[in-house]
Design an enzyme around this catalytic site. Structure first.
Site, PDB file in Angstrom:
ATOM      1  N   HIS A 221     -44.822 -10.408  23.120  1.00  0.00           N
ATOM      2  CA  HIS A 221     -44.231  -9.403  22.225  1.00  0.00           C
ATOM      3  C   HIS A 221     -44.067  -9.951  20.810  1.00  0.00           C
ATOM      4  O   HIS A 221     -44.141  -9.195  19.836  1.00  0.00           O
ATOM      5  CB  HIS A 221     -42.902  -8.909  22.799  1.00  0.00           C
ATOM      6  CG  HIS A 221     -43.086  -8.123  24.074  1.00  0.00           C
ATOM      7  ND1 HIS A 221     -42.109  -7.947  25.000  1.00  0.00           N
ATOM      8  CD2 HIS A 221     -44.190  -7.474  24.566  1.00  0.00           C
ATOM      9  CE1 HIS A 221     -42.568  -7.212  26.010  1.00  0.00           C
ATOM     10  NE2 HIS A 221     -43.837  -6.927  25.767  1.00  0.00           N
TER      11      HIS A 221
ATOM     12  N   HIS B 241     -52.135  -1.112  29.780  1.00  0.00           N
ATOM     13  CA  HIS B 241     -51.259  -1.387  30.934  1.00  0.00           C
ATOM     14  C   HIS B 241     -49.820  -1.390  30.396  1.00  0.00           C
ATOM     15  O   HIS B 241     -49.274  -2.442  30.066  1.00  0.00           O
ATOM     16  CB  HIS B 241     -51.587  -2.742  31.557  1.00  0.00           C
ATOM     17  CG  HIS B 241     -52.963  -2.824  32.146  1.00  0.00           C
ATOM     18  ND1 HIS B 241     -54.101  -2.886  31.383  1.00  0.00           N
ATOM     19  CD2 HIS B 241     -53.371  -2.871  33.446  1.00  0.00           C
ATOM     20  CE1 HIS B 241     -55.162  -2.957  32.174  1.00  0.00           C
ATOM     21  NE2 HIS B 241     -54.752  -2.945  33.434  1.00  0.00           N
TER      22      HIS B 241
ATOM     23  N   SER C 100     -43.856  -3.417  25.835  1.00  0.00           N
ATOM     24  CA  SER C 100     -44.762  -3.307  24.688  1.00  0.00           C
ATOM     25  C   SER C 100     -44.811  -1.894  24.089  1.00  0.00           C
ATOM     26  O   SER C 100     -44.861  -1.768  22.850  1.00  0.00           O
ATOM     27  CB  SER C 100     -46.161  -3.789  25.073  1.00  0.00           C
ATOM     28  OG  SER C 100     -46.608  -3.181  26.264  1.00  0.00           O
TER      29      SER C 100
ATOM     30  N   GLU D 252     -50.640   3.965  32.187  1.00  0.00           N
ATOM     31  CA  GLU D 252     -49.914   3.248  33.240  1.00  0.00           C
ATOM     32  C   GLU D 252     -50.245   3.944  34.558  1.00  0.00           C
ATOM     33  O   GLU D 252     -50.152   5.163  34.657  1.00  0.00           O
ATOM     34  CB  GLU D 252     -48.401   3.282  32.955  1.00  0.00           C
ATOM     35  CG  GLU D 252     -47.522   2.793  34.097  1.00  0.00           C
ATOM     36  CD  GLU D 252     -47.859   1.389  34.591  1.00  0.00           C
ATOM     37  OE1 GLU D 252     -48.021   0.469  33.776  1.00  0.00           O
ATOM     38  OE2 GLU D 252     -47.984   1.216  35.823  1.00  0.00           O
TER      39      GLU D 252
ATOM     40  N   ASP E  45     -56.244   5.027  34.701  1.00  0.00           N
ATOM     41  CA  ASP E  45     -56.723   3.642  34.655  1.00  0.00           C
ATOM     42  C   ASP E  45     -56.905   3.214  33.189  1.00  0.00           C
ATOM     43  O   ASP E  45     -57.635   3.861  32.429  1.00  0.00           O
ATOM     44  CB  ASP E  45     -58.053   3.545  35.404  1.00  0.00           C
ATOM     45  CG  ASP E  45     -58.655   2.165  35.258  1.00  0.00           C
ATOM     46  OD1 ASP E  45     -58.042   1.201  35.739  1.00  0.00           O
ATOM     47  OD2 ASP E  45     -59.713   2.045  34.620  1.00  0.00           O
ATOM     48  N   GLY E  46     -56.263   2.127  32.823  1.00  0.00           N
ATOM     49  CA  GLY E  46     -56.267   1.698  31.422  1.00  0.00           C
ATOM     50  C   GLY E  46     -57.616   1.194  30.943  1.00  0.00           C
ATOM     51  O   GLY E  46     -57.971   1.366  29.775  1.00  0.00           O
TER      52      GLY E  46
ATOM     53  N   ASP F 165     -53.023  -5.724  28.983  1.00  0.00           N
ATOM     54  CA  ASP F 165     -51.998  -6.586  29.595  1.00  0.00           C
ATOM     55  C   ASP F 165     -51.958  -6.348  31.109  1.00  0.00           C
ATOM     56  O   ASP F 165     -50.963  -5.832  31.638  1.00  0.00           O
ATOM     57  CB  ASP F 165     -50.651  -6.249  28.923  1.00  0.00           C
ATOM     58  CG  ASP F 165     -49.522  -7.121  29.412  1.00  0.00           C
ATOM     59  OD1 ASP F 165     -49.786  -8.174  30.027  1.00  0.00           O
ATOM     60  OD2 ASP F 165     -48.355  -6.752  29.169  1.00  0.00           O
TER      61      ASP F 165
HETATM   62  N1  SAM Z   1     -47.561  -4.224  28.709  1.00  0.00           N
HETATM   63  C1  SAM Z   1     -46.259  -4.184  29.364  1.00  0.00           C
HETATM   64  C2  SAM Z   1     -45.247  -4.864  28.467  1.00  0.00           C
HETATM   65  O1  SAM Z   1     -45.590  -5.803  27.732  1.00  0.00           O
HETATM   66  O2  SAM Z   1     -44.087  -4.434  28.487  1.00  0.00           O
HETATM   67  C3  SAM Z   1     -46.264  -4.837  30.717  1.00  0.00           C
HETATM   68  C4  SAM Z   1     -47.374  -4.405  31.619  1.00  0.00           C
HETATM   69  S1  SAM Z   1     -47.378  -5.123  33.222  1.00  0.00           S
HETATM   70  C5  SAM Z   1     -47.822  -6.772  32.943  1.00  0.00           C
HETATM   71  C6  SAM Z   1     -48.863  -4.443  33.899  1.00  0.00           C
HETATM   72  C7  SAM Z   1     -48.754  -2.952  34.240  1.00  0.00           C
HETATM   73  O3  SAM Z   1     -50.082  -2.465  34.512  1.00  0.00           O
HETATM   74  C8  SAM Z   1     -47.974  -2.650  35.497  1.00  0.00           C
HETATM   75  O4  SAM Z   1     -46.936  -1.744  35.172  1.00  0.00           O
HETATM   76  C9  SAM Z   1     -48.977  -1.995  36.469  1.00  0.00           C
HETATM   77  O5  SAM Z   1     -48.421  -0.943  37.236  1.00  0.00           O
HETATM   78  C10 SAM Z   1     -49.998  -1.456  35.511  1.00  0.00           C
HETATM   79  N2  SAM Z   1     -51.374  -1.301  36.019  1.00  0.00           N
HETATM   80  C11 SAM Z   1     -52.017  -2.014  36.976  1.00  0.00           C
HETATM   81  N3  SAM Z   1     -53.322  -1.666  37.046  1.00  0.00           N
HETATM   82  C12 SAM Z   1     -53.508  -0.716  36.084  1.00  0.00           C
HETATM   83  C13 SAM Z   1     -54.641   0.000  35.621  1.00  0.00           C
HETATM   84  N4  SAM Z   1     -55.854  -0.180  36.166  1.00  0.00           N
HETATM   85  N5  SAM Z   1     -54.483   0.877  34.600  1.00  0.00           N
HETATM   86  C14 SAM Z   1     -53.253   1.079  34.040  1.00  0.00           C
HETATM   87  N6  SAM Z   1     -52.146   0.424  34.432  1.00  0.00           N
HETATM   88  C15 SAM Z   1     -52.272  -0.469  35.434  1.00  0.00           C
END
Ligand code: SAM
EC number: 2.1.1.266
Length: 278
Positions: free
Chosen positions: A19, A42, A98, A116, A141-142, A162
């Protein structure tokens, strides 16, 4: 399989490092009037309650954001980051993800695109960001969603990738997604977060990232402690940045020594900073 929940890890050493880098990048983007997009592939839930069960179960934030908030003296940019967080979250039991950090930094004409997948975290993300018309949040899907958005209309964007790296193939997927993204939008500012683990996929990721066709990259890592003898656990984390702001390497060089000292859990804590091009 979506078992990862960021609420267990919110505010840990990796979050503070990630961050802080994001804060520096978005602050730099704000120096020019031209609008930009922030894409978060993500996103997580956006806001975390450190006194609730999940964060309390691991207590990871105590060796992350709690140390930053309690630090005596900090270099200039880390102090600005701390003050920004304190203004954004006056209650120390809350920590931003984030999306909320980016939301607090973007200007009225900038836009946020958030993704997400988790069925429990997405409603929280939507609830935490619903009132802001600059934001579109989708349960999708991100990786695929990112590619479908590129190039973004303003041709100026910061992209945070992320992933949770729950499965081995996510390392390859992250590299492939960056490759596909660069071929559609070569001038974007990309920030990929990765964990520093003992497992082979994690150790070889930076070398794979360096092979991407990027003229300018910056790799920064912050290691909080030595790898554990049993090979488990995350001892540090990294950010691989493509087309970073030209001031970022200098800003990190000035702040990472203090951040590594602040977040150290043993005497082997250190940082890594390497760049190419620029
Ligand atoms: N970026 C966030 C932050 O800094 O506050 C933290 C994200 S966390 C490390 C990863 C997130 O990705 C999780 O909430 C998970 O549910 C989500 N996730 C997992 N696979 C994903 C995908 N293919 N597309 C979108 N989100 C996904």
């Amino acid at each position: 399989m979506l078992s990862y929940r960021h609420a267990f890890h919110a505010g840990n050493h990796a979050d503070v490092f990630k961050h802080f880098v994001l804060f520096l990048i978005l602050s730099y983007f704000n120096r020019k009037d031209k609008p930009y997009w922030y894409i978060d592939t993500h996103s997580g839930a956006g806001l975390y309650h450190l006194e609730e069960d999940q964060a309390q179960k691991t207590g990871e934030y105590r060796q992350g954001i709690a140390r930053l908030l309690a630090a005596q003296t900090l270099p200039a940019e880390l102090e600005q980051f701390r003050q920004h967080l304190q203004n954004l979250l006056p209650q120390p039991q809350l920590y931003c993800g984030s999306p909320l950090l980016a939301q607090s930094l973007l200007r009225p004409n900038d836009k946020l695109r958030l993704f997400e997948l988790h069925p429990a975290d997405f409603p929280l993300l939507r609830q935490n960001t619903a009132a802001d018309r600059r934001i579109i949040a989708k349960q999708a899907d991100g990786y695929q969603s990112l590619i479908s958005l590129l190039p973004p209309p303003p041709r100026r964007a910061v992209i945070l990738i992320d992933p949770p790296y729950e499965q081995k193939q996510e390392y390859r997927q992250a590299v492939q997604t960056l490759g596909a993204a660069l071929s559609r939008f070569a001038t974007g500012c990309y920030a990929l977060w990765y964990p520093c683990l003992s497992r082979e996929e994690s150790r070889s990721l930076p070398a794979e990232l360096r092979k991407l066709p990027a003229a300018h990259w910056l790799q920064a890592e912050l290691h909080a402690h030595a790898p554990r003898a049993d090979g488990f656990g995350m001892h540090g984390s990294g950010m691989f940045l493509i087309n970073p702001p030209y001031v970022l390497a200098e800003q990190l060089a000035a702040n990472l020594p203090a951040l590594a000292e602040l977040l150290a859990q043993d005497s082997s804590a250190h940082f890594v900073l390497e760049q190419h091009g620029g």
